[in-house]
Each structure stands twice: as structure tokens, then as C-alpha cells.
Design a protein around this motif. Structure first.
Motif, PDB file in Angstrom:
ATOM      1  N   VAL A 180      -5.061 -81.912  24.517  1.00 57.13           N
ATOM      2  CA  VAL A 180      -4.810 -80.519  24.048  1.00 57.13           C
ATOM      3  C   VAL A 180      -5.942 -79.825  23.110  1.00 57.13           C
ATOM      4  O   VAL A 180      -6.341 -78.983  22.782  1.00 57.13           O
ATOM      5  CB  VAL A 180      -3.391 -80.885  23.185  1.00 57.13           C
ATOM      6  N   THR A 232      -8.136 -76.856  23.342  1.00 58.41           N
ATOM      7  CA  THR A 232      -8.163 -75.704  22.051  1.00 58.41           C
ATOM      8  C   THR A 232      -9.378 -75.471  21.602  1.00 58.41           C
ATOM      9  O   THR A 232     -10.027 -74.186  21.290  1.00 58.41           O
ATOM     10  CB  THR A 232      -7.323 -76.163  21.177  1.00 58.41           C
ATOM     11  N   TYR A 251      -1.098 -76.609  25.700  1.00 58.10           N
ATOM     12  CA  TYR A 251      -0.680 -77.123  24.417  1.00 58.10           C
ATOM     13  C   TYR A 251       0.643 -77.678  24.553  1.00 58.10           C
ATOM     14  O   TYR A 251       1.036 -78.463  23.873  1.00 58.10           O
ATOM     15  CB  TYR A 251      -0.633 -75.897  23.436  1.00 58.10           C
ATOM     16  N   THR A 254       2.053 -81.361  24.191  1.00 53.64           N
ATOM     17  CA  THR A 254       2.036 -82.024  22.712  1.00 53.64           C
ATOM     18  C   THR A 254       3.266 -82.903  22.445  1.00 53.64           C
ATOM     19  O   THR A 254       3.113 -83.888  21.881  1.00 53.64           O
ATOM     20  CB  THR A 254       1.764 -81.173  21.433  1.00 53.64           C
TER      21      THR A 254
END
Length: 428
Positions: free
Chosen positions: A244, A248, A407, A410
Motif C-alpha cells: 500500500v 501511494t 489502499y 490495509t
């Protein structure tokens, strides 16, 4: 290798110079991550110059680098468990720095791909021996803090790389930025070779490893990690977190430019420096908090500290991705960094603490193999693939929803950190 031929130094001198060694290893890691992540701020310029799509950019940012970086980390770690870790780090630093500079000479996708593979090959020799040296220089009760300092290389490398890369690229183009980032590392390699110490293995542990003990086989190394359930959960937690995070970090600057309307200089001069300071504070605070709470409540708490800090970052990252107002989105991004970068120091310290003394470099390499094949290798590439797939329906916002989709993994990372803490508490 016989002890007489190892470049180990006196224990007292090694401990006296451990601060300098940690600083140089952190700077090396800084250069490693700067060279690795410089592509992020340059993606839009490279895309326009070489006529690439997001899938190709994701391949350059992730799998092309990660495959060789991760796989070669295993034989390098085996070498580091037998011979001079310091020398391996110095040579590797020189190689990846030269290949980063070579990226600036690429004239097409294939040439840039090959240069990025070269960066991955060089960087394979950095982290496993560095983890091993740090674990030998710092006892368990101080190891998370030391690893947190080392992990500053991630935060500072990404931030300073974005700042330097963006400003140089704005003035002189993306090729000049690659040269400016890559060439100084060759000089640093000489300094590392001269001043980093090579401590006796197991120096800071109550149990000492004897030089005459045979180094366990590669298969024994994998088997020993697999048999340790807490270590497996830690590896999975840090892997998903890294997937993740790499997604990002790798696409964040492009997202800010495409969806939030920021310019290259806006990201380089304003977003990156503040983000670097906040991320660095998170890394240091996370390591120190983990050490303090572990001393009071037990080593298992370190895993739960990571879980808690990452959970606090979730709503802030989601807001950063979904909010349209640039100022509010960037504020959420900065706030998330106060929590999001706390995981590296405690995670690697726990794994090194669980590893057998003669297998520390190998356990680090196995961890990095999984992290980088699945995290760095797939994270940025998945975002690129999803972005290209969503473009016909989402247009310019395709990158926004591709980031959100990745994401969403997570919560799996949070579960693994919670479970690792449970198992460590039972064992301890």
C-alpha cells in the motif's frame, strides 16, 4: 570464513563507533530510497517524453526494480552471513548509484527498463547486511529505536528525492535529475568502505555466536522463519503495509498533479519537504514509543503499536484520496504521515530479534524478498493497471480510484500485526 580473515574490529571500538556506523548506514539507505523513488516525481515528464502508458510506468516503478532487488537479496544475504557486510554495502552502493545516473541516458522504454533493473541489482546488497550489522551493535531493548533511525532513510530519501528531482527536472529536465541524484552515491560508497564498522556477530546479545559454528543452509533459513508463526505474521503485516505504501508513494506525485491540480514545483517545493519532516518524526517516535512500551509491558506491544498507528492513519489517507479540495487533501496527507511511517523500525527489530544469530541477514533478505516482490513489485504496477482499465469510464480520476482500490488492503495488514502481538505475548 575463518575469524582471522574477517574484517571484524575490537568489541569496545565497535560499540564506541556504532553511532557513526548507524548514521552511515542510514545515509546509505537514504540514497537507496532516493534512487529508488526518484521516478515518482518524474513519471509525468517521462510519460510525455517517452510516450508511455500507466501500466508501463507502473512496471518501471515496481516490478522491473523489485524482481531483481528481491531475488538477488537472498544470495547477497548468504554472502553477508559469511563475509564482510561492510564491503558488500559499499560495492552495492556504487553500483546502484551509477545505474541511477544511467537512467538519465535512456532514450526509450527498454533502455530505461534495463537501467532500472540495474538499480535493483545494486540495491539488493544494501538492507540485509545493514540489518545484520545494526542488530549486532544494539541490544534487543534498544533495537527498535536503532531500526527506526535507520528507517529514516525511507522517509528522507523519498522526500529529498522528490524535492531535488522535481526542482532539477523543472529547470533542466528529468534526465539531469537522474544524474544529479545518482552520481553522489559513488563518492559515498568510498566513505562507507572507510568508516562503517564490521562488528562481531551477536555482539550485543546475551547469547554469543561462535565463529566455528557452521552457517545454516538456505533451506534451514527459510524453514526456521516459516516455523515461527509470529515472524510469519510480521512479514505478512509489513508486506501488505509496504504494498500500500509503495503504491501511494510511487503514484502520489502524479495523483497530486492529475487530480488535485498541483504543479511539479508545488509537489517538490511545498508538499515533499513538509511531508518529509512529518514522516521522519513518525518513524523516530514510533520506534521510541515501541521501545518504551516494550520495556514496560513486553516485546509483543511493539507489534500492537504499529497496528494502532497504522489504524489512525486510515481515515486520513482515505480523505486524501477522495477529497477534491487541494488544500484539505494535502492537509490530510500530511496528517497521515504522522502515523503511517511508524511501522518499519519496530517491524524489522522484531524480526531480527526472532532470527537465529547466524541467520539475521538471511531472515532480513527473506523478509525483503516478500516485501519487494509483493509490495514494491505489485503495488505500483497494480495501480497502473487499474488506472488504465478505469480510464475509459473515469477519465482523469482513474488514478484516484486505482489508489483507493489498493489502499483497501490495509485492514489485512492490521490483522497480521495484531496476531503477531498475540503470539509474541504467548511466547514471552
Amino acid at each position: 570464513m575463518p575469524a582471522a580473515t574477517r574484517p571484524e574490529i575490537d568489541a569496545t571500538l565497535a560499540l564506541r563507533r556504532r553511532g557513526l556506523t548507524l548514521a552511515l548506514l542510514t545515509i546509505t539507505y537514504f540514497f537507496s530510497y532516493m534512487d529508488r523513488q526518484i521516478l515518482a516525481i518524474l513519471l509525468e515528464l517521462i510519460k510525455a517524453d517517452l510516450k508511455l502508458d500507466d501500466t508501463q510506468l507502473g512496471l518501471l516503478s515496481g516490478l522491473a526494480f523489485a524482481l531483481f532487488y528481491a531475488v538477488l537479496g537472498i544470495p547477497v544475504a548468504r554472502l553477508a552471513d559469511r563475509t564482510s557486510r561492510r564491503d558488500i554495502i559499499a560495492v552495492s552502493l556504487a553500483i546502484w548509484s551509477a545505474m541511477t545516473a544511467a537512467c538519465g541516458l535512456a532514450q526509450n522504454f527498454v533502455q530505461l527498463l534495463l537501467a532500472r533493473i540495474g538499480v535493483g541489482i545494486g540495491e539488493a546488497g544494501s538492507s540485509p547486511p545493514s540489518h545484520s550489522i545494526i542488530a549486532d551493535l544494539y541490544p534487543p531493548e534498544k533495537r527498535a529505536g536503532a531500526m527506526a533511525i535507520y528507517s529514516l532513510g525511507v522517509v528522507l530519501g523519498a522526500g529529498v528525492g522528490t524535492f531535488i528531482g522535481g526542482t532539477v527536472a523543472h529547470a533542466y529536465g528529468w534526465r539531469a535529475a537522474m544524474l544529479a541524484i545518482g552520481l553522489p552515491g559513488v563518492a559515498l560508497a568510498i566513505i562507507v568502505r572507510m568508516f562503517v564498522v564490521e562488528p562481531k556477530r551477536g555482539l550485543s546479545d546475551v547469547q554469543r555466536v561462535e565463529d566455528q559454528q557452521p552457517v545454516p543452509s538456505l533451506g534451514q533459513g527459510f524453514a526456521s522463519l516459516w516455523r515461527n508463526a509470529a515472524a510469519v505474521h510480521l512479514v505478512m503485516g509489513v508486506t501488505i503495509t509496504s504494498l500500500v505504501g509503495y503504491a501511494t508513494t510511487g503514484w502520489g506525485p502524479s495523483y497530486m498533479q492529475r487530480s488535485l491540480g498541483l504543479s511539479l514545483l508545488d509537489v517538490s517545493l511545498y508538499v515533499a519537504p513538509i511531508g518529509t519532516l512529518l514522516g521522519a518524526a513518525s518513524a523516530v517516535f514510533g520506534g521510541r514509543l515501541a521501545d518504551r512500551l516494550a520495556a514496560r509491558h513486553g516485546i509483543h506491544v511493539q507489534s500492537w503499536v504499529v497496528m494502532g498507528m497504522k489504524a489512525l492513519a486510515v481515515p486520513l489517507v482515505v480523505a486524501f484520496i477522495l477529497v477534491d479540495d487541494p488544500l484539505l487533501a494535502i492537509a490530510c496527507y500530511w496528517a497521515s504521515l504522522l502515523f503511517a511511517n511508524s511501522y518499519l523500525g519496530p517491524s524489522f527489530a522484531l524480526i531480527q530479534g526472532l532470527a537465529p544469530l547466524r541467520l539475521r541477514a538471511l531472515w532480513a533478505a527473506i523478509t525483503l524478498l516478500v516485501i519487494n516482490l509483493l509490495g514494491l513489485g505489485l503495488g505500483p504496477m497494480l495501480v497502473g493497471i487499474v488506472s488504465d482499465a478505469l480510464r475509459p469510464s473515469m477519465g482523469a480520476d482513474s488514478l484516484r480510484y486505482a489508489l483507493l482500490a489498493v489502499y483497501a488492503l490495509t485492514p489485512l495488514a492490521l490483522f497480521h500485526y495484531w496476531r503477531a502481538g498475540v503470539l509474541l505475548k504467548r511466547a514471552g
